[in-house]
Design an enzyme around this catalytic site. Structure first.
Site, PDB file in Angstrom:
ATOM      1  N   LYS A   6     -16.347  30.294  38.288  1.00 42.64           N
ATOM      2  CA  LYS A   6     -17.042  30.970  39.392  1.00 42.64           C
ATOM      3  C   LYS A   6     -18.292  30.223  39.849  1.00 42.64           C
ATOM      4  O   LYS A   6     -18.842  30.533  40.911  1.00 42.64           O
ATOM      5  CB  LYS A   6     -17.383  32.402  38.988  1.00 42.64           C
ATOM      6  CG  LYS A   6     -16.154  33.291  38.731  1.00 42.64           C
ATOM      7  CD  LYS A   6     -16.556  34.721  38.412  1.00 42.64           C
ATOM      8  CE  LYS A   6     -15.350  35.631  38.227  1.00 42.64           C
ATOM      9  NZ  LYS A   6     -14.819  35.640  36.864  1.00 42.64           N
ATOM     10  N   SER A  34     -14.311  32.037  33.233  1.00 40.48           N
ATOM     11  CA  SER A  34     -15.119  32.451  34.387  1.00 40.48           C
ATOM     12  C   SER A  34     -16.220  31.476  34.768  1.00 40.48           C
ATOM     13  O   SER A  34     -16.890  31.669  35.790  1.00 40.48           O
ATOM     14  CB  SER A  34     -15.733  33.827  34.129  1.00 40.48           C
ATOM     15  OG  SER A  34     -14.755  34.833  34.266  1.00 40.48           O
ATOM     16  N   SER A  85     -19.692  38.984  36.611  1.00 39.46           N
ATOM     17  CA  SER A  85     -18.482  38.159  36.595  1.00 39.46           C
ATOM     18  C   SER A  85     -17.271  38.911  37.130  1.00 39.46           C
ATOM     19  O   SER A  85     -16.156  38.778  36.618  1.00 39.46           O
ATOM     20  CB  SER A  85     -18.201  37.653  35.170  1.00 39.46           C
ATOM     21  OG  SER A  85     -17.321  36.558  35.195  1.00 39.46           O
TER      22      SER A  85
END
Length: 388
Positions: free
Chosen positions: A61, A58, A118
């Site tokens: 991101k 993640s 997230s």
């Protein structure tokens, strides 16, 4: 009894010496890859396998957030824009806030969900709102990565979820995009929130709990992004500010959540405890006698565009040297504000930081006869110097 006490004392002293020797020999942490940089200059303070290609989970991101905030700054979309959730966004697994297809939320709330919790479903909804499709957005991500000089990065989705396509980056490249993202203060405000709620359609609320527990535990930390998959291990791109210095650390492929937190804390502690920010020259520092051979004036003065700052190990300021590098040749016409060169700060022949030198005045190009006369005069000077 005295023998035992003596033995214990010897062991303790030996351990202290071993620790001191280890510190003197160099700092190290146990994760697979890591980097520590000064956020203002990008100066690298520590690195380990920083160019090793790894799945980022993640941490991906960061680029999703960066592109979106840049589009907001350009006026192409607003934080208050309403975003319709697609079937694709609803179908995302992993971390999510359980968005329902065909419902609408503000872009601002979706970005908070991405930053704090997230949320993969919110991430895809954001990408589709900005670029039309996630596929288009991923193409933009890879283009922006190239523009930023992220040489060892390729994205195949916006979330970092496991994929059949190539999806990798490096600790160094993560630091580059993290440094760019923190130029958007709003993201740091979101990233420093521990718990928050956003309103969902039909009167529901989504609870957002920060995936970065160090926000509560590490002094000065206000971001930035965690990541975890089986392939990526435990990752964390973090940033903290203390005593006027902001650092960015990246940890990749830790074995446990605790390891990534401890490694991050140790890495940032190393930076804050071992280094200091030093202003070598103030903005406007003058450099004289810069030659402009074909100008109406044959020399000029330049000045530093900004403060020349450097992050240096405590006690090693005296090892720094300065080097003036002038563009060769400087040719008229020169306009005030033109870049004429730079001043570099070096540590053991390594360039740590540099600042541009700007022209302080306009200089027109000299006429043909003036330039011809100067050429003749230089020829005579060289002839005489060769004779004598």
């Amino acid at each position: 009894m005295k023998k035992i006490a003596t033995t214990v004392a010897i062991i303790i002293v030996s351990l202290i010496l071993m620790v001191n020797n280890a510190r003197a020999g160099g700092f190290d942490i146990g994760v697979d890859a890591a980097i520590l940089i000064d956020a203002e200059s990008g100066q690298v303070l520590y690195e380990k396998n920083a160019d090793k290609k790894l799945p980022p989970a993640s941490i991906t991101k960061i680029m999703t957030l960066l592109l979106t905030m840049e589009e907001v700054d350009k006026g192409n979309i607003s934080l208050d824009s309403m975003v319709t959730v697609s079937q694709l966004a609803e179908s995302m697994g992993g971390s999510q806030i359980y968005l329902a297809a065909d419902t609408r939320l503000k872009l601002r709330d979706l970005l908070k969900a991405v930053t704090i919790a997230s949320a993969n479903d919110a991430c895809v909804a954001v990408a589709e709102a900005v670029a039309g499709t996630e596929e288009n957005f991923v193409r933009w991500m890879n283009k922006r990565a190239r523009e930023l000089g992220m040489k060892n990065t390729h994205f195949s989705n916006t979330t970092g979820l496991p994929t059949d396509g190539e999806h990798y980056t490096t600790a160094r490249d993560v630091a580059i995009m993290a440094r760019e993202l923190i130029k958007h203060p709003q993201v740091l405000k979101w990233a420093s929130i521990w718990v928050d709620y956003i309103d969902l359609p039909n009167g529901r609320k989504a609870m957002l709990t920060n995936t970065n527990r160090l926000i509560n535990d590490y002094p000065g930390m206000d971001g930035l992004k965690t990541g975890h998959t089986d392939a990526a291990g435990y990752c964390l791109a973090a940033t903290a500010r203390r005593n006027g210095m902001r650092l960015i650390s990246v940890i990749m492929k830790g074995e446990t959540e605790r390891e990534r937190e401890e490694a991050t804390a140790r890495l940032l502690d190393y930076g804050f405890n071992s280094f200091e920010k030093y202003i070598v020259l103030k903005k406007g520092h003058k450099v004289h006698n810069i030659e402009v051979p074909n100008g109406t004036r044959t020399s000029t003065v330049a000045e530093t565009a900004n403060d020349l700052k450097v992050v240096v190990k405590k006690g090693e300021k005296d090892l720094l040297t300065k080097k003036v590098v002038i563009n060769e040749p400087v040719e008229a016409p020169v306009k005030k504000g033109d870049v004429l060169g730079k001043i570099q700060v070096l540590y053991k022949d390594q360039v740590l930081s540099q600042v541009k030198l700007l022209a302080t005045e306009d200089i027109e190009k000299a006429g043909f006869l003036t330039r011809l006369w100067r050429s003749i005069a230089r020829w005579f000077q060289e002839l005489i110097s060769n004779i004598f």
